[in-house]
Design a protein around this motif. Structure first.
Motif, PDB file in Angstrom:
ATOM      1  N   LYS A   1       0.836  -1.187   0.000  1.00 60.16           N
ATOM      2  CA  LYS A   1       0.000   0.000   0.000  1.00 60.16           C
ATOM      3  C   LYS A   1       0.879   1.247   0.000  1.00 60.16           C
ATOM      4  O   LYS A   1       1.913   1.307   0.644  1.00 60.16           O
ATOM      5  N   GLY A   2       0.425   2.258  -0.726  1.00 60.04           N
ATOM      6  CA  GLY A   2       1.172   3.501  -0.789  1.00 60.04           C
ATOM      7  C   GLY A   2       2.300   3.492  -1.793  1.00 60.04           C
ATOM      8  O   GLY A   2       2.985   4.501  -1.953  1.00 60.04           O
ATOM      9  N   GLU A   3       2.515   2.363  -2.468  1.00 61.93           N
ATOM     10  CA  GLU A   3       3.548   2.276  -3.494  1.00 61.93           C
ATOM     11  C   GLU A   3       2.899   2.320  -4.875  1.00 61.93           C
ATOM     12  O   GLU A   3       1.945   1.584  -5.132  1.00 61.93           O
ATOM     13  N   ASP A   4       3.392   3.175  -5.748  1.00 67.34           N
ATOM     14  CA  ASP A   4       2.869   3.307  -7.101  1.00 67.34           C
ATOM     15  C   ASP A   4       3.928   2.881  -8.106  1.00 67.34           C
ATOM     16  O   ASP A   4       5.133   2.957  -7.850  1.00 67.34           O
ATOM     17  N   PHE A   5       3.444   2.450  -9.257  1.00 69.44           N
ATOM     18  CA  PHE A   5       4.352   2.039 -10.334  1.00 69.44           C
ATOM     19  C   PHE A   5       4.771   3.289 -11.101  1.00 69.44           C
ATOM     20  O   PHE A   5       4.116   3.711 -12.040  1.00 69.44           O
ATOM     21  N   THR A   6       5.867   3.891 -10.677  1.00 68.86           N
ATOM     22  CA  THR A   6       6.341   5.140 -11.262  1.00 68.86           C
ATOM     23  C   THR A   6       7.798   4.981 -11.695  1.00 68.86           C
ATOM     24  O   THR A   6       8.461   3.982 -11.382  1.00 68.86           O
ATOM     25  N   ALA A   7       8.283   5.993 -12.402  1.00 72.27           N
ATOM     26  CA  ALA A   7       9.679   5.977 -12.830  1.00 72.27           C
ATOM     27  C   ALA A   7      10.618   5.987 -11.627  1.00 72.27           C
ATOM     28  O   ALA A   7      11.669   5.338 -11.628  1.00 72.27           O
ATOM     29  N   GLY A   8      10.226   6.724 -10.573  1.00 72.32           N
ATOM     30  CA  GLY A   8      11.047   6.768  -9.367  1.00 72.32           C
ATOM     31  C   GLY A   8      11.135   5.417  -8.690  1.00 72.32           C
ATOM     32  O   GLY A   8      12.202   5.015  -8.217  1.00 72.32           O
ATOM     33  N   ALA A   9       9.995   4.702  -8.642  1.00 75.67           N
ATOM     34  CA  ALA A   9      10.000   3.365  -8.041  1.00 75.67           C
ATOM     35  C   ALA A   9      10.865   2.413  -8.856  1.00 75.67           C
ATOM     36  O   ALA A   9      11.577   1.568  -8.301  1.00 75.67           O
ATOM     37  N   TRP A  10      10.812   2.553 -10.180  1.00 76.10           N
ATOM     38  CA  TRP A  10      11.646   1.699 -11.034  1.00 76.10           C
ATOM     39  C   TRP A  10      13.122   1.979 -10.824  1.00 76.10           C
ATOM     40  O   TRP A  10      13.947   1.063 -10.733  1.00 76.10           O
ATOM     41  N   LEU A  11      13.497   3.249 -10.708  1.00 73.46           N
ATOM     42  CA  LEU A  11      14.901   3.602 -10.498  1.00 73.46           C
ATOM     43  C   LEU A  11      15.412   3.079  -9.162  1.00 73.46           C
ATOM     44  O   LEU A  11      16.589   2.709  -9.039  1.00 73.46           O
ATOM     45  N   ASP A  12      14.536   3.044  -8.145  1.00 74.09           N
ATOM     46  CA  ASP A  12      14.949   2.530  -6.840  1.00 74.09           C
ATOM     47  C   ASP A  12      15.267   1.041  -6.893  1.00 74.09           C
ATOM     48  O   ASP A  12      16.099   0.548  -6.123  1.00 74.09           O
TER      49      ASP A  12
END
Length: 204
Positions: free
Chosen positions: A157-168
């Protein structure tokens, strides 16, 4: 070509054996999946390495001057086909790149033993392996990073599939990229050496 074949050992034999063993394991896994009528790992988990906090559990007691961090790991209780697919995309591409790279290396070594090390064909095979490792490692890192980010967004919860999440979650393949560039350089050196040898043979 006996001398060329001798120069390529024991690398040629080791690559041949490892490739056969990996193919045998992959085939056994596929047969097992078909027999049991299932595919993918039923244990679908993802670790959010970008989120850490100080651990308070008494079972993890650090020495004086040290600190324990906890990293959250999310696991699906009953993973759907979609989650199992994301999990496979986060792991399988690396295995496929390894096997395909070994297959190209095996072809390179066998061809060099047969045709000779300093030939245009060997240089072409070396260049192909270099490009495959360079482009393939980047593609695999992008695919697996996106798959892990999508899986984390689905389980946390609270995590979105974004470019920032991918870079992490993306792990740049520095060593593979440098190795690929090195192979491309050696391919040019081999081709130049081949041209020089052909010129000398023409003069003689």
């Amino acid at each position: 070509m006996t001398e060329d074949r001798r120069m390529l050992e024991p690398m040629a034999t080791i690559v041949s054996v490892v490739l056969r063993v990996l193919l045998a394991f992959l085939t056994a896994g596929l047969v097992y999946s078909v027999i049991h009528g299932s595919w993918g790992d039923l244990n679908v988990c993802v670790t959010d390495e970008s989120a850490t906090s100080s651990a308070t559990a008494h079972s993890f007691t650090p020495e004086s001057g040290a600190q324990v961090d906890s990293v959250p790991r999310y696991c699906a209780e009953s993973p759907s086909a979609h989650l199992r697919l994301l999990n496979e995309l986060g792991e399988l591409p690396s295995t496929l790149l390894l096997i395909s790279g070994l297959a190209l290396l095996h072809q390179l070594l066998q061809g060099a033993a047969k045709d000779g090390v300093y030939t245009a064909r060997t240089a072409s095979r070396l260049r192909l392996l270099g490009w495959w490792l360079l482009a393939g490692s980047l593609a695999v890192a992008i695919i697996e990073g996106n798959a892990r980010a999508a899986l984390l967004a689905a389980l946390a919860k609270g995590e979105d599939f974004t470019a920032g999440a991918w870079l992490d979650l993306w792990a740049p393949p520095y060593l593979a990229v440098l190795t690929g560039l090195g192979l491309l350089t050696f391919a040019r050196i081999t081709r130049a050496g081949t041209s020089m040898r052909e010129d000398l043979e023409g003069v003689v």
